[in-house]
Design an enzyme around this catalytic site. Structure first.
Site, PDB file in Angstrom:
ATOM      1  N   GLY A  18      -6.813   0.591  -3.456  1.00 23.44           N
ATOM      2  CA  GLY A  18      -5.948   0.963  -4.640  1.00 23.44           C
ATOM      3  C   GLY A  18      -4.661  -0.028  -4.553  1.00 23.44           C
ATOM      4  O   GLY A  18      -4.729  -0.889  -3.698  1.00 23.44           O
ATOM      5  N   GLY A  20      -0.124  -0.134  -5.512  1.00 20.86           N
ATOM      6  CA  GLY A  20       0.831   0.275  -5.914  1.00 20.86           C
ATOM      7  C   GLY A  20       1.977  -0.348  -6.092  1.00 20.86           C
ATOM      8  O   GLY A  20       1.889  -1.774  -5.954  1.00 20.86           O
ATOM      9  N   GLY A  21       3.552  -0.242  -6.173  1.00 19.09           N
ATOM     10  CA  GLY A  21       4.424  -0.787  -6.336  1.00 19.09           C
ATOM     11  C   GLY A  21       4.737  -1.734  -5.127  1.00 19.09           C
ATOM     12  O   GLY A  21       5.453  -2.665  -5.142  1.00 19.09           O
ATOM     13  N   MET A  22       4.229  -1.212  -3.879  1.00 16.22           N
ATOM     14  CA  MET A  22       4.686  -2.111  -2.643  1.00 16.22           C
ATOM     15  C   MET A  22       3.387  -2.838  -2.175  1.00 16.22           C
ATOM     16  O   MET A  22       3.239  -3.435  -0.925  1.00 16.22           O
ATOM     17  CB  MET A  22       5.038  -1.188  -1.369  1.00 16.22           C
ATOM     18  N   LYS A  40      -2.564  -2.537   4.016  1.00 17.45           N
ATOM     19  CA  LYS A  40      -1.697  -2.530   2.785  1.00 17.45           C
ATOM     20  C   LYS A  40      -1.255  -3.841   2.861  1.00 17.45           C
ATOM     21  O   LYS A  40      -0.486  -4.153   3.973  1.00 17.45           O
ATOM     22  CB  LYS A  40      -0.582  -1.474   2.909  1.00 17.45           C
ATOM     23  N   ASP A 134       9.566  10.163  -1.898  1.00 19.84           N
ATOM     24  CA  ASP A 134       8.450   9.998  -3.113  1.00 19.84           C
ATOM     25  C   ASP A 134       7.219  10.755  -2.785  1.00 19.84           C
ATOM     26  O   ASP A 134       6.190  10.280  -2.848  1.00 19.84           O
ATOM     27  CB  ASP A 134       8.036   8.330  -2.937  1.00 19.84           C
TER      28      ASP A 134
END
Length: 182
Positions: A18, A20-22, A40, A134
């Site tokens: 996946g 995401g923003g980071m 990540k 979040d």
């Protein structure tokens, strides 16, 4: 973006999990142990930005200090090929957001299980002086490997901060988090 089979931080990339923003998250084979981890990776275009670097490093450091059965464990962090990375426990299954899109609303007992696990994880994090900031379905992972009981995890401490910390790594007057869940 990393490709399957590519080596990164000694891990061999299996596939994309996946984004995401980071950063992007990959399933990767551990370089020495017989297991797969989630890696990540901060995108290369953000690597030179001191604010993003600080937030990414802070996420790893804050999450690594948490040891709870409903929080995704952080194993390691570093920099490779000019990109920062975090190695975490791989949770097979899906996030709550994707599951609801596939199957519709959760059954009442499933809702109770998710809320109980996430609340317990947040209580633990708060006791350690950490605010997540979040919590949303996409940050709740559900391990679907057990046919009888699903294991639920809270993840993504990318905009977390310590309780009582008035300094932030976000701009003044900026709303952090996903607005529909804030």
């Amino acid at each position: 973006m990393l490709s399957p089979g590519q080596l990164f931080a000694e891990y061999r990339v299996v596939r994309v999990l996946g984004a995401g923003g980071m950063g992007e998250v990959y399933l990767a084979q551990h370089p020495r142990l017989p297991r797969q981890d989630a890696i990540k990776v901060l995108p290369i275009e953000l690597t030179d930005d001191p604010t993003y670097r600080a937030r990414f490093t802070r996420e790893a450091d804050l999450a690594a200090g948490l040891d709870h059965s409903s929080i995704v464990s952080v194993y390691d962090r570093g920099e490779d090929q000019g990109q920062l990375w975090i190695a975490m426990k791989y949770i097979p299954g899906s996030d709550a957001n994707a599951l609801m899109k596939q199957t519709g609303p959760f059954a009442p007992q499933d809702v109770v299980d998710v809320v109980t696990a996430v609340a317990d994880a947040l209580d633990y994090a708060h006791a350690k002086g950490l605010l997540h900031r979040d919590v949303k379905p996409a940050n709740i992972l559900i391990d679907g490997t057990s046919a009888t009981r699903h294991k639920i995890y809270l993840t993504d401490f990318g905009i977390a901060r310590t309780i009582g910390n008035d300094t932030a790594l976000t701009a003044a007057n900026l709303t952090v988090g996903s607005i529909q869940y804030t």
